[in-house]
Every structure is written in C-alpha cells, then in structure tokens.
Design an enzyme around this catalytic site. Structure first.
Site, PDB file in Angstrom:
ATOM      1  N   CYS A 167      -2.516  -0.244   7.383  1.00  0.00           N
ATOM      2  CA  CYS A 167      -1.764   1.006   7.301  1.00  0.00           C
ATOM      3  C   CYS A 167      -1.911   1.817   8.582  1.00  0.00           C
ATOM      4  O   CYS A 167      -0.947   2.430   9.052  1.00  0.00           O
ATOM      5  CB  CYS A 167      -2.202   1.806   6.078  1.00  0.00           C
ATOM      6  SG  CYS A 167      -1.737   0.984   4.530  1.00  0.00           S
ATOM      7  N   HIS A 196       0.848  -1.190   0.000  1.00  0.00           N
ATOM      8  CA  HIS A 196       0.000   0.000   0.000  1.00  0.00           C
ATOM      9  C   HIS A 196       0.885   1.242   0.000  1.00  0.00           C
ATOM     10  O   HIS A 196       2.028   1.209   0.464  1.00  0.00           O
ATOM     11  CB  HIS A 196      -0.886   0.021   1.243  1.00  0.00           C
ATOM     12  CG  HIS A 196      -1.976  -0.989   1.228  1.00  0.00           C
ATOM     13  ND1 HIS A 196      -3.119  -0.841   1.973  1.00  0.00           N
ATOM     14  CD2 HIS A 196      -2.106  -2.168   0.567  1.00  0.00           C
ATOM     15  CE1 HIS A 196      -3.905  -1.875   1.780  1.00  0.00           C
ATOM     16  NE2 HIS A 196      -3.313  -2.701   0.938  1.00  0.00           N
ATOM     17  N   CYS A 204      -6.288   1.994   5.663  1.00  0.00           N
ATOM     18  CA  CYS A 204      -6.939   0.737   6.031  1.00  0.00           C
ATOM     19  C   CYS A 204      -6.391   0.304   7.402  1.00  0.00           C
ATOM     20  O   CYS A 204      -5.468   0.930   7.931  1.00  0.00           O
ATOM     21  CB  CYS A 204      -6.644  -0.324   4.968  1.00  0.00           C
ATOM     22  SG  CYS A 204      -4.929  -0.911   5.001  1.00  0.00           S
ATOM     23  N   GLU A 222       0.913   3.914   1.824  1.00  0.00           N
ATOM     24  CA  GLU A 222       1.405   4.344   3.141  1.00  0.00           C
ATOM     25  C   GLU A 222       2.563   3.482   3.612  1.00  0.00           C
ATOM     26  O   GLU A 222       3.545   4.002   4.158  1.00  0.00           O
ATOM     27  CB  GLU A 222       0.286   4.264   4.201  1.00  0.00           C
ATOM     28  CG  GLU A 222      -0.914   5.113   3.898  1.00  0.00           C
ATOM     29  CD  GLU A 222      -2.048   4.354   3.218  1.00  0.00           C
ATOM     30  OE1 GLU A 222      -3.209   4.610   3.565  1.00  0.00           O
ATOM     31  OE2 GLU A 222      -1.772   3.504   2.333  1.00  0.00           O
TER      32      GLU A 222
END
Length: 172
Positions: free
Chosen positions: A89, A56, A86, A58
């Site tokens: 993260c 992801h 999410c 992040e």
C-alpha cells in the site's frame, strides 16, 4: 486541514472498517479526499471475501479515486486509513502521488510508515507524502483488538465443539 475535518474523514474510514468487520474481514478502512474536501475514494479490507491478497482498503480507495479523477495521479489528495499502510500500500501511495497520509493504529508486523520500515522516507523514491501517525490511534487499535479477540473466541468455541463431537462419537 482543520482538526474537525481530520476527525470527520477518519470517522468515515472507521465506517469503512466496520463494513469489513461485518463480513468477517480484518476491520481496516480507507478514505481519499481531494483538495476541495470531497471524498473521491473509499475502501475496506476484502482479502478473504475476494481471496485476493491485493484487496487492501488503501488499494481499493486509490483505484476508486483514480477512476473518479480519470488519472493515476492523486496529487494534492489525502488518504485516511485506520491502520498503518503495509509495503504494498505504501508503494501504491507513493506511485499515485498522494500528498498526505493519516493513519490510526501502528502495525508492528507489516507497517511501512515507520513501524517495521519507512518507505515514505526512502530518499531515492521520487515522491514523499507527508505522514501523520496515530490519528485516533486508540480507537483504531481497540477495533482491531476486539476483532481478533472475537476470532480467537470463535476458534476456541469451535475446537471445544469438535472435541465434544469426537468424544461423543467414541462412546457409541
């Protein structure tokens, strides 16, 4: 942090998101800024490219910032991301001690900063970043809507082509 600075950093996050979009990834981008205003981490969604569910925006930006600083602690750093983090993260943000999180679009399916759950507000965790929701929300939401609309269009086109190919094969 001034509103001009926030705008500048969020636009950099959008630039990262555009990199993902150009590679047929969901357009999500993230930037990490140190207390002096230097960008020390950048990331964009790479789940499909790398076939890795942890890739992801992040997470990638956090890894880069930690490498840059030589520590896992991102104390006094700010994260700018185009989509609400999410749970994975959010956990990485908490564990890395990011001070402030700014995000654009809300994520009603997996948002962990208030949409589905708010991990940043769980009292038992040892760190609670400040969170600013909806920074450039419309721009962030539109980018995602456009991306998914195009995906659906391509899928519909591929399905129609497949039906034509199947029908022409039946006529021979």
């Amino acid at each position: 942090m001034s509103s001009e600075d926030k705008k500048k950093y969020m636009q950099l996050a959008f630039e990262e998101a555009k990199k993902a979009e150009k590679q047929d990834e969901v357009p999500i981008g993230a930037i990490i800024v140190d207390p002096d205003g230097n960008v020390i981490g950048r990331g964009y969604n790479r789940r499909e490219l790398d076939q890795d569910s942890t890739q992801h925006a992040e997470i990638i930006a956090i890894r880069e910032a930690c490498q840059h600083l030589g520590t896992w602690r991102l104390i006094d750093c700010s994260l700018f991301v185009t989509l609400e983090p999410c749970p994975m993260c959010a956990g990485a943000i908490i564990n890395s001690r990011v001070r402030t999180v700014y995000f654009g679009a809300l994520d009603p399916k997996a948002g962990a900063a208030g949409s589905v759950v708010d991990l940043f507000a769980v009292e038992k965790f040892n760190h609670h970043p400040q969170v600013y929701r909806g920074l450039f929300r419309e721009q962030a939401s539109q980018m995602l809507k456009d991306f998914f609309r195009e995906i659906r269009r391509k899928q519909k086109e591929a399905k129609a082509k497949k039906e034509i190919d199947n029908n022409s094969g039946n006529q021979e």
